[in-house]
Write a protein that holds these residues in place. Structure first.
Motif, mmCIF file in Angstrom:
data_model
loop_
_atom_site.group_PDB
_atom_site.id
_atom_site.type_symbol
_atom_site.label_atom_id
_atom_site.label_comp_id
_atom_site.label_asym_id
_atom_site.label_seq_id
_atom_site.Cartn_x
_atom_site.Cartn_y
_atom_site.Cartn_z
ATOM 1 N N UNK A 144 -2.556 -11.279 -8.243
ATOM 2 C CA UNK A 144 -3.797 -10.925 -8.918
ATOM 3 C C UNK A 144 -4.967 -11.375 -8.047
ATOM 4 N N UNK A 145 -5.732 -10.417 -7.516
ATOM 5 C CA UNK A 145 -6.858 -10.716 -6.625
ATOM 6 C C UNK A 145 -8.122 -10.871 -7.455
ATOM 7 N N UNK A 146 -8.629 -12.080 -7.523
ATOM 8 C CA UNK A 146 -9.835 -12.333 -8.312
ATOM 9 C C UNK A 146 -11.106 -12.126 -7.490
ATOM 10 N N UNK A 147 -11.074 -12.402 -6.177
ATOM 11 C CA UNK A 147 -12.268 -12.308 -5.347
ATOM 12 C C UNK A 147 -12.109 -11.353 -4.174
ATOM 13 N N UNK A 148 -11.055 -11.528 -3.417
ATOM 14 C CA UNK A 148 -10.899 -10.861 -2.127
ATOM 15 C C UNK A 148 -9.643 -9.993 -2.126
ATOM 16 N N UNK A 149 -9.792 -8.742 -2.565
ATOM 17 C CA UNK A 149 -8.634 -7.835 -2.632
ATOM 18 C C UNK A 149 -8.030 -7.560 -1.251
ATOM 19 N N UNK A 150 -8.839 -7.298 -0.202
ATOM 20 C CA UNK A 150 -8.228 -7.077 1.117
ATOM 21 C C UNK A 150 -7.480 -8.308 1.636
ATOM 22 N N UNK A 151 -7.971 -9.494 1.336
ATOM 23 C CA UNK A 151 -7.295 -10.716 1.772
ATOM 24 C C UNK A 151 -5.926 -10.857 1.135
ATOM 25 N N UNK A 152 -5.839 -10.586 -0.167
ATOM 26 C CA UNK A 152 -4.544 -10.660 -0.845
ATOM 27 C C UNK A 152 -3.622 -9.540 -0.372
ATOM 28 N N UNK A 153 -4.175 -8.357 -0.148
ATOM 29 C CA UNK A 153 -3.359 -7.246 0.364
ATOM 30 C C UNK A 153 -2.775 -7.598 1.726
ATOM 31 N N UNK A 154 -3.560 -8.308 2.539
ATOM 32 C CA UNK A 154 -3.075 -8.722 3.859
ATOM 33 C C UNK A 154 -1.910 -9.712 3.731
ATOM 34 N N UNK A 155 -2.002 -10.649 2.797
ATOM 35 C CA UNK A 155 -0.917 -11.611 2.581
ATOM 36 C C UNK A 155 0.349 -10.877 2.137
ATOM 37 N N UNK A 156 0.202 -9.928 1.209
ATOM 38 C CA UNK A 156 1.358 -9.180 0.711
ATOM 39 C C UNK A 156 1.945 -8.296 1.808
ATOM 40 N N UNK A 157 1.097 -7.652 2.610
ATOM 41 C CA UNK A 157 1.591 -6.786 3.684
ATOM 42 C C UNK A 157 2.325 -7.600 4.745
ATOM 43 N N UNK A 158 1.801 -8.766 5.094
ATOM 44 C CA UNK A 158 2.467 -9.620 6.083
ATOM 45 C C UNK A 158 3.803 -10.131 5.563
ATOM 46 N N UNK A 159 3.860 -10.432 4.266
ATOM 47 C CA UNK A 159 5.113 -10.932 3.691
ATOM 48 C C UNK A 159 6.189 -9.850 3.698
ATOM 49 N N UNK A 160 5.784 -8.609 3.472
ATOM 50 C CA UNK A 160 6.777 -7.533 3.402
ATOM 51 C C UNK A 160 7.152 -6.986 4.775
ATOM 52 N N UNK A 161 6.340 -7.269 5.783
ATOM 53 C CA UNK A 161 6.619 -6.781 7.128
ATOM 54 C C UNK A 161 7.791 -7.562 7.727
#
Length: 176
Positions: free
Chosen positions: A83-100
């Motif tokens: 759940x991104x409360x402030x920085x949606x691109x930052x959280x998306x980056x964490x999720x993308x790196x984890x799945x890569x």
């Protein structure tokens, strides 16, 4: 594991609360995850000002429907939801790196402003620069015309000062 009706209603209200506060929601399917993996992942998520929780699929779908999310898909597998409360691109980056390059995490997509995002769209969002960099870039673009105007207005005075200095230097040279 069976949950009581009271426990399920508490979980549903928690999910709705998290959904109400968040700008974006991202989903990962996980497999064979250790506590060490979970702790490391949640630490990265917290650095972005977000939260990640393991959810019950049926309750999450119900909470998303209640919160007004469009195109709610049937969730399958074991999900970790961010759940991104402030920085949606930052959280998306964490999720993308984890799945890569990982056999533990698999990206399932997400939602931005209650609109469905595909896996490719989440990865594109992850490639955006962080929020402070975007703000600095915007500020630079906004300041550029004002800076140019100040330089243009100050240039005649600078030119005049250099002419006066040249005459004074010339006069000092002739007197010597």
């Amino acid at each position: 594991m069976a949950f009581s009706k009271e426990h399920k209603s508490k979980m549903l209200s928690d999910y709705e609360n998290w959904l109400g506060k968040s700008q974006a929601v991202f989903m990962l399917e996980y497999n064979k995850m250790t506590m060490k993996d979970i702790d490391a992942f949640r630490t990265k998520v917290r650095e972005t000002g977000s939260e990640a929780h393991i959810v019950k699929n049926t309750l999450m779908q119900l909470a998303m429907t209640n919160a007004g999310y469009k195109d709610v898909k049937k969730a399958e597998g074991t999900l970790l939801v961010g759940f991104a409360y402030n920085d949606a691109p930052g959280l998306a980056k964490v999720f993308a790196e984890a799945s890569k390059n990982s056999d533990v995490f698999k990206m399932r997509g997400g939602y931005l402003d209650k609109q469905l995002l595909s896996v490719e769209q989440v990865k594109a969002l992850a490639e955006l620069p962080p929020l402070p960099v975007m703000r600095a870039t915007l500020l630079g673009v906004l300041q550029a015309p004002a800076s140019k105007l100040v330089r243009t207005l100050a240039e005649p005075a600078r030119s005049m000062a250099s002419v006066v200095k040249a005459y004074s230097d010339k006069g000092a040279t002739q007197a010597a």
